[in-house]
Motif scaffolding. Structure first.
Motif, mmCIF file in Angstrom:
data_model
loop_
_atom_site.group_PDB
_atom_site.id
_atom_site.type_symbol
_atom_site.label_atom_id
_atom_site.label_comp_id
_atom_site.label_asym_id
_atom_site.label_seq_id
_atom_site.Cartn_x
_atom_site.Cartn_y
_atom_site.Cartn_z
ATOM 1 N N GLY A 59 -4.233 20.100 -10.401
ATOM 2 C CA GLY A 59 -5.620 19.837 -10.022
ATOM 3 C C GLY A 59 -6.157 18.473 -10.389
ATOM 4 N N LYS A 60 -5.420 17.669 -11.161
ATOM 5 C CA LYS A 60 -5.897 16.345 -11.557
ATOM 6 C C LYS A 60 -5.538 15.324 -10.463
ATOM 7 C CE LYS A 60 -5.676 12.714 -14.953
ATOM 8 N NZ LYS A 60 -4.809 12.044 -15.894
ATOM 9 N N ALA A 61 -6.519 14.569 -10.020
ATOM 10 C CA ALA A 61 -6.297 13.567 -8.974
ATOM 11 C C ALA A 61 -5.684 12.303 -9.565
ATOM 12 C CB ALA A 61 -7.606 13.223 -8.281
ATOM 13 N N GLU A 84 -5.810 9.466 -2.962
ATOM 14 C CA GLU A 84 -5.638 10.290 -4.149
ATOM 15 C C GLU A 84 -4.663 11.403 -3.843
ATOM 16 O OE1 GLU A 84 -9.628 11.624 -5.061
ATOM 17 O OE2 GLU A 84 -9.264 13.513 -4.046
ATOM 18 N N VAL A 85 -3.878 11.726 -4.853
ATOM 19 C CA VAL A 85 -2.877 12.779 -4.748
ATOM 20 C C VAL A 85 -3.207 13.833 -5.793
ATOM 21 C CG1 VAL A 85 -0.415 13.325 -4.834
ATOM 22 C CG2 VAL A 85 -1.160 11.060 -4.072
ATOM 23 N N VAL A 86 -3.219 15.098 -5.361
ATOM 24 C CA VAL A 86 -3.493 16.213 -6.269
ATOM 25 C C VAL A 86 -2.358 17.219 -6.127
ATOM 26 C CG1 VAL A 86 -5.089 18.057 -6.887
ATOM 27 C CG2 VAL A 86 -5.981 15.879 -6.004
ATOM 28 N N ALA A 87 -1.674 17.481 -7.233
ATOM 29 C CA ALA A 87 -0.571 18.449 -7.225
ATOM 30 C C ALA A 87 -1.049 19.780 -7.808
ATOM 31 C CB ALA A 87 0.604 17.918 -8.045
ATOM 32 N N ALA A 88 -0.485 20.854 -7.279
ATOM 33 C CA ALA A 88 -0.789 22.196 -7.773
ATOM 34 C C ALA A 88 0.132 22.535 -8.936
ATOM 35 C CB ALA A 88 -0.622 23.212 -6.644
ATOM 36 N N ASP A 134 0.842 -1.207 0.000
ATOM 37 C CA ASP A 134 0.000 0.000 0.000
ATOM 38 C C ASP A 134 0.869 1.247 0.000
ATOM 39 O OD1 ASP A 134 -2.279 -1.581 0.181
ATOM 40 O OD2 ASP A 134 -2.475 -1.323 2.349
ATOM 41 N N ARG A 135 1.921 1.235 0.811
ATOM 42 C CA ARG A 135 2.823 2.382 0.900
ATOM 43 C C ARG A 135 3.477 2.648 -0.455
ATOM 44 N NH1 ARG A 135 5.287 0.767 5.039
ATOM 45 N NH2 ARG A 135 3.975 1.858 6.511
ATOM 46 N N LYS A 136 3.855 1.575 -1.149
ATOM 47 C CA LYS A 136 4.467 1.729 -2.471
ATOM 48 C C LYS A 136 3.468 2.325 -3.457
ATOM 49 C CE LYS A 136 6.995 -0.616 -6.109
ATOM 50 N NZ LYS A 136 7.587 -1.863 -6.584
ATOM 51 N N ARG A 137 2.222 1.834 -3.430
ATOM 52 C CA ARG A 137 1.191 2.400 -4.314
ATOM 53 C C ARG A 137 0.997 3.888 -4.027
ATOM 54 N NH1 ARG A 137 -1.293 -2.648 -3.095
ATOM 55 N NH2 ARG A 137 -1.576 -3.886 -4.962
ATOM 56 N N ALA A 138 0.966 4.249 -2.746
ATOM 57 C CA ALA A 138 0.766 5.645 -2.347
ATOM 58 C C ALA A 138 1.925 6.521 -2.819
ATOM 59 C CB ALA A 138 0.597 5.736 -0.838
ATOM 60 N N LEU A 139 3.154 6.042 -2.647
ATOM 61 C CA LEU A 139 4.319 6.809 -3.084
ATOM 62 C C LEU A 139 4.381 6.913 -4.607
ATOM 63 C CD1 LEU A 139 7.077 5.639 -0.581
ATOM 64 C CD2 LEU A 139 5.944 7.870 -0.686
ATOM 65 N N GLN A 140 3.995 5.844 -5.318
ATOM 66 C CA GLN A 140 3.961 5.913 -6.776
ATOM 67 C C GLN A 140 2.940 6.948 -7.244
ATOM 68 O OE1 GLN A 140 3.321 1.733 -7.687
ATOM 69 N NE2 GLN A 140 5.446 1.526 -8.367
ATOM 70 N N ALA A 141 1.811 7.042 -6.542
ATOM 71 C CA ALA A 141 0.804 8.050 -6.894
ATOM 72 C C ALA A 141 1.351 9.456 -6.644
ATOM 73 C CB ALA A 141 -0.480 7.821 -6.097
ATOM 74 N N GLU A 142 2.099 9.636 -5.541
ATOM 75 C CA GLU A 142 2.705 10.941 -5.272
ATOM 76 C C GLU A 142 3.675 11.311 -6.391
ATOM 77 O OE1 GLU A 142 4.259 11.804 -1.389
ATOM 78 O OE2 GLU A 142 2.457 11.081 -0.377
ATOM 79 N N TYR A 143 4.529 10.373 -6.756
ATOM 80 C CA TYR A 143 5.495 10.638 -7.828
ATOM 81 C C TYR A 143 4.774 10.953 -9.139
ATOM 82 C CZ TYR A 143 9.105 10.076 -11.314
ATOM 83 O OH TYR A 143 9.935 10.289 -12.375
ATOM 84 N N GLN A 144 3.772 10.158 -9.476
ATOM 85 C CA GLN A 144 3.009 10.361 -10.716
ATOM 86 C C GLN A 144 2.386 11.762 -10.736
ATOM 87 O OE1 GLN A 144 2.569 7.918 -13.107
ATOM 88 N NE2 GLN A 144 1.178 9.058 -14.401
ATOM 89 N N ALA A 145 1.800 12.170 -9.621
ATOM 90 C CA ALA A 145 1.162 13.493 -9.550
ATOM 91 C C ALA A 145 2.197 14.603 -9.675
ATOM 92 C CB ALA A 145 0.385 13.637 -8.241
ATOM 93 N N LEU A 146 3.314 14.460 -8.984
ATOM 94 C CA LEU A 146 4.337 15.504 -9.016
ATOM 95 C C LEU A 146 5.020 15.599 -10.374
ATOM 96 C CD1 LEU A 146 5.925 14.820 -5.518
ATOM 97 C CD2 LEU A 146 4.635 16.867 -6.179
ATOM 98 N N GLU A 147 5.341 14.478 -10.957
ATOM 99 C CA GLU A 147 6.145 14.459 -12.180
ATOM 100 C C GLU A 147 5.327 14.690 -13.446
ATOM 101 O OE1 GLU A 147 9.835 13.926 -14.352
ATOM 102 O OE2 GLU A 147 9.374 14.442 -12.294
#
Length: 146
Positions: free
Chosen positions: A85-87, A100-104, A67-80
């Motif tokens: 505004g896209k979740a 869900e991760v949303v980057a500005a 789960d932690r890996k999935r969460a970190l991959q979502a953070e990386y995907q959102a940032l990179e």
């Protein structure tokens, strides 16, 4: 003619502020990072730079390593790669943990691209939200600011 030159200069100025270095290991490119048009799986090195990301504390204790890996991959995907505004959503196989991760919008600090972002983790339907900022390193990884 003058308006065409002005538009060309504006486009060059906007695009030149999007990349941090030419030697980046990320193959997405500035356009892909800002538009979400391409994505690459995050490597272990890139995820390691995120540490626990925004999911530290009690939310992190409730997540197993996958789960932690999935969460970190979502953070990386959102940032990179994600447009502002896209979740970017993630979920474990049983559906008991998700997020869900949303980057500005990206912005520059010196020569680094930085983004504020929000990560909402749901454990058995209960949401926990964390907000933070991360800056992109020369190697394509992102480091959360503390």
């Amino acid at each position: 003619m003058k308006s065409q030159i002005a538009l060309s200069l504006l486009a060059i100025a906007l695009l030149s502020g999007c990349s941090t270095t030419s030697g980046s290991k990320s193959s997405g490119g500035a356009f892909a990072r800002l538009t979400g048009k391409a994505s690459q799986p995050a490597t272990a090195d890139v995820l390691a730079a995120l540490g626990n990301g925004l999911i530290g504390g009690s939310a992190s204790a409730s997540l197993d390593p996958s789960d932690r890996k999935r969460a970190l991959q979502a953070e990386y995907q959102a940032l990179e790669y994600s447009p502002a505004g896209k979740a970017i959503e993630w979920k474990n196989s049983s559906g008991s943990r998700s997020g869900e991760v949303v980057a500005a919008q990206p912005y520059q600090v010196g020569s680094q691209n930085c983004r504020q972002y929000t990560h909402t983790v749901r454990i058995d339907g209960t949401p926990q939200t964390a907000r933070g900022t991360a800056c992109r390193n020369e190697d394509g990884s992102w480091t959360p600011l503390t």
